[in-house]
Design a protein around this motif. Structure first.
Motif, PDB file in Angstrom:
ATOM      1  N   GLU A   1       5.635 -10.499   8.429  1.00  0.00           N
ATOM      2  CA  GLU A   1       4.497 -10.637   9.344  1.00  0.00           C
ATOM      3  C   GLU A   1       4.785  -9.968  10.692  1.00  0.00           C
ATOM      4  O   GLU A   1       3.955  -9.241  11.228  1.00  0.00           O
TER       5      GLU A   1
ATOM      6  N   GLU B   1       4.700  -6.209  10.221  1.00  0.00           N
ATOM      7  CA  GLU B   1       3.334  -5.709  10.030  1.00  0.00           C
ATOM      8  C   GLU B   1       2.559  -5.677  11.344  1.00  0.00           C
ATOM      9  O   GLU B   1       1.811  -4.732  11.611  1.00  0.00           O
TER      10      GLU B   1
ATOM     11  N   GLN C   1       1.184  -2.246  13.053  1.00  0.00           N
ATOM     12  CA  GLN C   1      -0.237  -2.101  13.391  1.00  0.00           C
ATOM     13  C   GLN C   1      -0.385  -1.691  14.859  1.00  0.00           C
ATOM     14  O   GLN C   1      -1.214  -0.832  15.189  1.00  0.00           O
TER      15      GLN C   1
ATOM     16  N   ASN D   1      -0.432   1.867   9.064  1.00  0.00           N
ATOM     17  CA  ASN D   1      -1.030   0.955   8.098  1.00  0.00           C
ATOM     18  C   ASN D   1       0.076   0.038   7.579  1.00  0.00           C
ATOM     19  O   ASN D   1       0.924   0.466   6.807  1.00  0.00           O
TER      20      ASN D   1
ATOM     21  N   LYS E   1       0.273  -2.261   5.405  1.00  0.00           N
ATOM     22  CA  LYS E   1       0.363  -2.511   3.963  1.00  0.00           C
ATOM     23  C   LYS E   1       1.245  -1.482   3.262  1.00  0.00           C
ATOM     24  O   LYS E   1       1.863  -1.782   2.257  1.00  0.00           O
ATOM     25  N   GLU E   2       1.316  -0.290   3.811  1.00  0.00           N
ATOM     26  CA  GLU E   2       2.121   0.763   3.201  1.00  0.00           C
ATOM     27  C   GLU E   2       3.617   0.563   3.466  1.00  0.00           C
ATOM     28  O   GLU E   2       4.443   1.250   2.890  1.00  0.00           O
TER      29      GLU E   2
ATOM     30  N   LYS F   1       5.085  -2.655   3.442  1.00  0.00           N
ATOM     31  CA  LYS F   1       5.512  -3.985   2.995  1.00  0.00           C
ATOM     32  C   LYS F   1       6.783  -3.925   2.149  1.00  0.00           C
ATOM     33  O   LYS F   1       7.710  -4.715   2.344  1.00  0.00           O
ATOM     34  N   LYS F   2       6.843  -2.990   1.216  1.00  0.00           N
ATOM     35  CA  LYS F   2       8.022  -2.861   0.363  1.00  0.00           C
ATOM     36  C   LYS F   2       9.260  -2.528   1.196  1.00  0.00           C
ATOM     37  O   LYS F   2      10.333  -3.094   0.990  1.00  0.00           O
TER      38      LYS F   2
ATOM     39  N   LYS G   1       3.720   2.967  -1.265  1.00  0.00           N
ATOM     40  CA  LYS G   1       2.627   2.199  -1.848  1.00  0.00           C
ATOM     41  C   LYS G   1       3.183   1.310  -2.948  1.00  0.00           C
ATOM     42  O   LYS G   1       3.998   1.737  -3.755  1.00  0.00           O
TER      43      LYS G   1
END
Length: 92
Positions: free
Chosen positions: A11, A14, A18, A23, A25-26, A28-29, A71
């Motif tokens: 969190e 991220e 932002q 982005n 979400k790209e 997260k890994k 992704k």
């Protein structure tokens, strides 16, 4: 240092990504990989000059420029199993 949960770590990463115009979400890994690497290394930085992480938030923030966006593809388990059976045994 209080060790964060994986959710807290991701969190924070991220939110910072932002703020940087990325982005989240790209990434997260990559964030999960970083958490696991630091956790496995007893919360020390990686590389030649290993040092104890005193503030994980600032250390993570300073590391974000080096993370690579990836992704994440989530495959439906039934589809994967069906394709495996079809390819392997000719079963559909």
């Amino acid at each position: 240092m209080k060790i964060p949960t994986l959710d807290q770590f991701v969190e924070h990463g991220e939110i910072r990504l932002q703020m940087m115009g990325e982005n989240p979400k790209e990434y997260k890994k990559a964030l999960i990989k970083k958490y696991l690497a630091w956790s496995d290394n007893d919360w020390h930085t990686l590389g030649k000059s290993k040092r104890k992480i005193k503030n994980w938030r600032s250390t993570l923030t300073n590391s974000l420029d080096y993370l690579k966006a990836e992704k994440i593809e989530v495959n439906d388990e039934k589809i994967v199993q069906s394709e495996f059976l079809k390819d392997r045994y000719g079963v559909s």
